[in-house]
Design a protein around this motif. Structure first.
Motif, PDB file in Angstrom:
ATOM      1  N   THR A  15       0.831  -1.193   0.000  1.00  0.00           N
ATOM      2  CA  THR A  15       0.000   0.000   0.000  1.00  0.00           C
ATOM      3  C   THR A  15       0.865   1.241   0.000  1.00  0.00           C
ATOM      4  O   THR A  15       0.588   2.190   0.697  1.00  0.00           O
ATOM      5  N   VAL A  17       3.397   3.832   0.771  1.00  0.00           N
ATOM      6  CA  VAL A  17       3.254   5.109   1.442  1.00  0.00           C
ATOM      7  C   VAL A  17       3.671   6.176   0.441  1.00  0.00           C
ATOM      8  O   VAL A  17       4.667   6.042  -0.242  1.00  0.00           O
ATOM      9  N   GLY A  19       4.965   9.357  -1.552  1.00  0.00           N
ATOM     10  CA  GLY A  19       6.314   9.896  -1.606  1.00  0.00           C
ATOM     11  C   GLY A  19       6.697  10.978  -0.621  1.00  0.00           C
ATOM     12  O   GLY A  19       6.976  10.697   0.523  1.00  0.00           O
ATOM     13  N   ARG A  20       6.713  12.208  -1.038  1.00  0.00           N
ATOM     14  CA  ARG A  20       7.352  13.231  -0.229  1.00  0.00           C
ATOM     15  C   ARG A  20       6.472  13.666   0.929  1.00  0.00           C
ATOM     16  O   ARG A  20       5.268  13.624   0.863  1.00  0.00           O
ATOM     17  N   ARG A  21       7.158  14.167   1.921  1.00  0.00           N
ATOM     18  CA  ARG A  21       6.445  14.503   3.141  1.00  0.00           C
ATOM     19  C   ARG A  21       5.727  15.829   3.046  1.00  0.00           C
ATOM     20  O   ARG A  21       4.874  16.118   3.853  1.00  0.00           O
ATOM     21  N   ASP A  24       0.524  16.747   3.000  1.00  0.00           N
ATOM     22  CA  ASP A  24      -0.221  15.815   3.826  1.00  0.00           C
ATOM     23  C   ASP A  24      -0.886  14.796   2.897  1.00  0.00           C
ATOM     24  O   ASP A  24      -1.644  15.159   2.009  1.00  0.00           O
ATOM     25  N   LEU A  26      -3.236  12.692   3.118  1.00  0.00           N
ATOM     26  CA  LEU A  26      -4.698  12.633   3.072  1.00  0.00           C
ATOM     27  C   LEU A  26      -5.248  13.795   2.266  1.00  0.00           C
ATOM     28  O   LEU A  26      -6.085  13.630   1.391  1.00  0.00           O
ATOM     29  N   ARG A  29      -4.747  13.323  -1.306  1.00  0.00           N
ATOM     30  CA  ARG A  29      -5.599  12.302  -1.898  1.00  0.00           C
ATOM     31  C   ARG A  29      -7.018  12.793  -2.030  1.00  0.00           C
ATOM     32  O   ARG A  29      -7.739  12.460  -2.947  1.00  0.00           O
ATOM     33  N   LEU A  30      -7.434  13.618  -1.057  1.00  0.00           N
ATOM     34  CA  LEU A  30      -8.794  14.111  -1.153  1.00  0.00           C
ATOM     35  C   LEU A  30      -8.896  15.138  -2.269  1.00  0.00           C
ATOM     36  O   LEU A  30      -9.913  15.253  -2.934  1.00  0.00           O
TER      37      LEU A  30
END
Lengths: 389, 770
Positions: A15, A17, A19-21, A24, A26, A29-30
């Motif tokens: 799944t 994770v 890439g870059r920090r 955020d 989430l 993705r939203l």
């Protein structure tokens, strides 16, 4: 000494994770939902891909035409006819899986089309030597009784429509590059020439299908053209009823279901087109179905109209559910282009390929009730064959 | 006063006195015999009025007295004349509810294990076996015209339901089979059905019925006053069912259908606070071992009635809040998190658009918080649960927005969860199977045809991967690389670091099936071919600035896999050592093989073999190739873990990588077994020590496995000689974790490490002893 070390670090969980920090995960993705093409959910794991029932070898050259003959009618065992690049026609017994006879009538030129006629065990074969041969196969004979000269150098396969009392109609590519010639057989009388209007420019005809609606006796012709369009001709009026652009590449083959007035065509491009005829004889494209690889050489619908098969340039035969166009199977056995597919009335599927092999498949057996009900209006080229049988 | 009443009282008082003080067997027996007259069904019964009076007032006292006397000495008094049997008959034949209460009372009142306790327990077991529980319940239903006190009834209920727990507490290891929940509850359920059947029969037989009395059992049945259908009684007895339902994990006869539950319980959950607590809190939040069908029927029950639906919304809010709480995610057992997630999905499936819209903001807030914390978690299951619930919930709460999709692979869990999220099928429309449903075959092999030719040289691959615009060729190069590197180690060594750099930065520019695996295998092959420089490069990059977490974790994985490959014995079966030239073979050693080949050749020519088996030689023993380079892999990884960068903070947000790092270090340690691993062990224990109270379970698991691998890899004597303090410290920490950690895996790992320590100690003691 061996001791389990618990969760191993290289146990990927699949799944990933993201890439870059800095973003955020989430939020991101939203904000931009990833619409990923997940495989369709199925209740159970799918069946493993099927294997051929058996394979016919020995044509010693690429197979370009296939046709099933007899069998379901209770007149002897079914035979399979195959036409090869080297100009030979093999007649295979599906029982012994060996050739029963080999016909040599095309001077070493590729045989592109094979069709049996119901009366007197007659076979029509079309070759690249520009000849259409009529063979007499009754009682073990294998002699050319008649032949006709073709005017067209193209790859277009002919089509026949049985008219009763031993008469039949033949559609074949005509002398002009965009023409289709209609002949009354066996008298070989040229009935008419179907020539598109001057401004239409559809290119050469690539595949033909003569048929007849249940409601009227007027013969109709469906033709796929080089520009990717499919046209419906009213033969007696000599005019195009309707024409629709299905593909951007030449139409290589199509299957037509006269009962549902719906057809499916394949071309050099990467999609199948499904089209239909309405009451006004107007063609329209219903939908297209994207394929993995481009190039379809042949399309056939099974006589019970449940499934259809396509012959792919990608060496694979694809099977679809005809009503929904749901993909059912990808048959990968051949190692070269598949040139032709054919269905027997009992549901057997044959595929002929450039790898000189003919694979025979048995998928989704025909239930007995549906096969009897369909006998009256069997799929395209066999219409004639069964009407008189 | 009624003469019968006083006569009975006098007789009983006298009898009780005799029983409690007399030591004469015959008198005891005769007294009991006279009392027995008051029980129904005796040989020469007392008048009915007296019987009734005895049963109502005195029976319990007599039983208590009897129960108090159950001692070996007393039973000896009339052993020959069946004193014990006679006593038992009082318990088994008298009014069942009182007998039951007295038995329970005396069992619970017993100070500790004793003869009396065991006797009473056996008596209770006989009581159960004789089907007296049915009589207990029937007695409650048939009490016409005389409302029993609700208090008494509640006590009775509590005791009936709590019997297994109470007995288990009291008897401890001496517990009898009959009291185990798996035996007791089926029995109880059977009896219950019998009672219900009997009640129904009696209703049908006589117009008068026990509905009022049944209602007194506290159910507040929804069908109050209706006297006809038997279901009324089912619901009237609801509270009993309910208690069973709430206290026992899965009462065997409670059907897993919400409608049945509705019929049984009615709207009890609205009227009874306790019931409400049990249904909406206890069963959802505290007990997480219930089966999914049970959960479904519970929530289905809440959803089945418009009056109860607000409770469902309430429950969903609570569930989502807990589901989204960061602390719950960190501390709750995985089992519970899974249970909660299922409950959330079921609630969502059962609630309508309008109901969700009303509390959308609140729900969304909890959801968002939860998804964020879950995606941050380092445990795959937690992340997965977050994704599944987020997808489903956002689709329900935000139907108009674009659908949220995560990339996760379908598995057992996700299938189960997604099935729960589907709305329940309507009862009256059975799903119709399509008439000609043709099942598709597996079509996963349907890939695009590849046309490009694969490169044949490592350098070509490198070039294709860096500067190629022909994606077919790019993919072919990627596919060919691993094999090329393995086949041509010398060529690969020339460009090893460059290759590693390219592969590490490689992005999946076109969709390539199995891209991650191809890239990883190629990198591993490069590391294996040229361990020292490439490992050095990779470990420096691990702490470099501009990498994603994915790349950093890739580095760790690659190092582990390469170390594993290097340490595999017999890795190079035939290839002659073409690496750095080792010490030259001693002069003369070349002669021996030549001589040997001559002999072997001669033997072979004279021997006839019937079958040509592969002439396999045993595995050549060889040095662990990882040993030489373990340092390059290991130490640089420990260098900067406590120095945060702008993009990478191991001790902060990036705990996932920290966990992975801990696992990797443990694995490297483990693979470096049989070497002089003392400095590595020491460094690793220090690393563990600084992080031992980390809040993330995945990190802790990594640390614990690292400790285990130190214990496995470093020779025992050296451990004790060089790291005694560290070991002592580790030991107390491990013991603490094994006992208290919230994560089950952590506890197991700690126990494993403790066992290893224990083993080590034993071995050293055994060595020291002789």
């Amino acid at each position: 000494m061996q001791v389990a070390l618990g969760v191993s670090p290289w146990d990927g969980d699949g799944t990933a994770v993201s890439g870059r920090r800095s973003v955020d995960p989430l939020r991101r993705r939203l904000a931009e939902p990833q619409v990923t093409a997940l495989p369709p959910r199925m209740a159970a794991s799918p069946l493993p891909p099927p294997d051929p029932r058996f394979v016919l070898r020995g044509t010693q050259s690429a197979v370009h035409a296939l046709h099933f003959f007899g069998g379901a009618q209770g007149q002897g065992h079914p035979l399979l006819l195959s036409g090869s690049l080297s100009g030979l026609v093999h007649i295979w017994s599906l029982q012994t899986r060996r050739p029963v006879a080999i016909l040599d009538g095309h001077q070493g030129q590729c045989v592109t089309w094979l069709q049996t006629l119901p009366q007197g065990h007659q076979l029509l074969s079309q070759g690249r030597d520009l000849k259409l041969c009529l063979w007499d196969l009754a009682e073990g004979r294998n002699a050319v009784v008649d032949s006709m000269h073709l005017e067209s150098m193209g790859f277009c396969r002919s089509s026949v429509l049985t008219r009763g009392q031993g008469k039949w109609m033949l559609a074949m590519p005509g002398s002009g590059s965009d023409e289709v010639q209609i002949l009354e057989m066996p008298s070989k009388t040229s009935v008419c020439t179907l020539k598109p209007e001057a401004d239409a420019k559809p290119g050469m005809p690539m595949c033909l299908e003569l048929w007849q609606a249940e409601s009227s006796p007027r013969p109709l012709l469906l033709a796929g053209y080089e520009d990717g369009s499919v046209a419906l001709w009213d033969v007696s009026e000599r005019k195009v009823c309707s024409r629709v652009a299905c593909h951007t590449e030449p139409v290589m083959g199509f299957g037509f279901d006269s009962q549902k007035a719906r057809g499916v065509s394949g071309s050099a491009e990467k999609a199948l087109a499904v089209w239909s005829l309405d009451e006004q004889q107007a063609l329209q494209v219903c939908k297209t179905h994207e394929l993995t690889n481009p190039g379809i050489a042949d399309v056939k619908i099974r006589p019970d109209r449940k499934i259809l098969a396509t012959a792919g340039w990608d060496h694979r035969v694809r099977v679809f559910h005809w009503r929904t166009m749901k993909p059912l199977a990808v048959l990968s056995f051949h190692s070269a282009t598949v040139h032709c597919v054919a269905f027997a009335t009992d549901g057997l599927l044959a595929a002929g390929s450039g790898d000189q092999r003919i694979s025979i498949w048995s998928l989704y057996p025909i239930s007995s009730d549906s096969s009897t009900s369909s006998l009256g209006h069997v799929e395209h080229r066999e219409v004639g064959a069964h009407a008189l049988a | 006063m009624d003469p019968a009443v006083s006569a009975v009282r006098v007789a009983v008082r006298e009898a009780v006195h005799t029983l409690s003080s007399c030591e004469d067997g015959d008198r005891v027996l005769s007294t009991l015999g006279s009392l027995k007259r008051y029980l129904s069904g005796a040989e020469s019964p007392a008048p009915p009025g007296e019987q009734e009076e005895f049963a109502r007032v005195h029976f319990a006292a007599v039983l208590r007295c009897l129960a108090g006397r159950l001692s070996p000495g007393w039973l000896e008094l009339g052993a020959d004349d069946g004193l014990e049997e006679l006593c038992a008959s009082f318990f088994l034949e008298g009014p069942a509810d009182q007998a039951f209460l007295v038995l329970m009372e005396s069992i619970e009142g017993a100070a500790g294990p004793s003869f009396r306790l065991m006797k009473t327990a056996q008596l209770l077991a006989r009581f159960l076996g004789a089907g007296r529980m049915a009589a207990v319940m029937e007695g409650q239903c048939r009490r016409l015209g005389e409302p029993a006190s609700p208090l008494l009834q509640e006590t009775l209920l509590t005791k009936v339901v709590g019997l297994p727990d109470r007995l288990a507490n009291r008897l401890q290891r001496e517990n009898l089979d009959a009291f185990l929940p798996q035996n007791y509850f089926p029995l109880l359920a059977e009896e219950m059905v019998r009672v219900l059947q009997a009640v129904v029969d009696s209703l049908r037989g006589r117009g008068r019925c026990s509905v009022p009395s049944a209602r007194t059992s506290g159910a507040g049945g929804s069908l109050a006053g209706t006297r006809g259908p038997s279901l009324g009684h089912l619901s009237a007895n609801g509270s009993l069912w309910f208690m069973l339902f709430s206290l026992h994990p899965s009462p065997p006869t409670v059907p897993h259908r919400p409608e049945v539950l509705s019929r049984l319980l009615g709207n009890l959950v609205i009227k009874n606070k306790k019931a409400q607590f049990v249904m909406t809190r206890k069963l959802l939040f505290l007990q997480y071992h219930h089966s999914t069908p049970m959960l479904q029927s519970l929530l289905g029950y809440l959803a089945a009635d418009s009056q109860r639906r607000p409770l469902l919304v309430q429950a969903l809010k609570g569930l989502l809040e807990t589901w989204g709480s960061a602390s719950a995610i960190r501390h709750a057992p995985l089992e519970q998190q899974r249970y909660l997630s299922k409950a959330v999905l079921i609630c969502l499936a059962r609630l309508g658009e309008a109901e969700l819209r009303d509390s959308r903001d609140e729900l969304l807030a909890s959801l968002m918080a939860g998804v964020k914390s879950r995606l941050d978690s380092s445990l795959p299951v937690v992340r997965r649960l977050g994704m599944i619930v987020a997808e489903t919930a956002s689709a329900r709460l935000h139907p108009e927005g674009p659908p949220l999709r995560f990339q996760y692979e379908e598995d057992e869990l996700s299938r189960e969860m997604l099935a729960l999220a589907a709305p329940p099928p309507a009862d009256d429309s059975p799903v119709e199977a399509s008439d000609d449903e043709l099942v598709p075959y597996d079509m996963s092999g349907d890939q695009e045809l590849k046309r490009s030719k694969a490169p044949t040289y490592v350098r070509d691959c490198l070039e294709a991967l860096t500067s190629c615009e022909d994606w077919g060729r790019w993919e072919a190069a990627l596919r060919a690389l691993e094999g090329l590197v393995i086949r041509n180690p010398a060529a690969a060594r020339e460009v090893s670091v460059e290759l590693a750099k390219v592969l590490l930065h490689l992005e999946e520019k076109t969709c390539v099936e199995g891209f991650e695996g191809l890239r990883q295998r190629a990198l591993v092959a490069v590391v294996v071919t040229d361990p020292a420089p490439v490992a050095e490069y990779l470990t420096t990059q691990f702490y470099a600035l501009n990498f994603s977490l994915r790349q950093r974790m890739d580095i760790l994985d690659v190092l582990t896999l390469a170390a594993q490959e290097l340490s595999r014995p017999g890795r190079l079966p035939k290839a002659p050592q073409c690496g750095p030239p080792g010490p030259a073979p001693p002069p003369g050693s070349t002669v021996a093989p030549a001589w040997r080949t001559v002999v072997e050749e001669r033997i072979r020519s004279k021997t006839r073999r019937f079958s040509k088996g592969s002439a396999r030689r045993g595995r050549d023993a060889g040095p662990n190739q990882f040993n030489v380079v373990a340092g390059y892999f290991f130490f640089p990884l420990l260098r900067h873990f406590d120095r945060p960068l702008v993009t990478f903070d191991l001790l902060g947000d990036d705990q996932l990588v920290l966990g992975r790092l801990a696992h990797t270090l443990g694995a490297l340690m483990c693979l470096a077994v049989n070497t002089v691993a003392v400095p590595m062990g020491k460094a690793l224990l220090e690393f563990v020590w600084t992080l031992r109270f980390h809040g993330d379970a995945y990190v802790r698991r990594g640390l614990l496995s690292a400790v285990s691998s130190v214990l496995l890899s470093v020779p025992g004597e050296q451990l004790l000689a060089d790291l005694p303090d560290e070991l002592l410290e580790a030991r107390s920490w491990l013991a603490d974790v094994a006992e208290r950690d919230s994560d089950e895996d952590c506890r197991t790992l700690a126990i494993q490490a403790l066992l290893l320590l224990e083993k080590l100690r034993d071995r050293l003691l055994a060595l020291a002893a002789p």
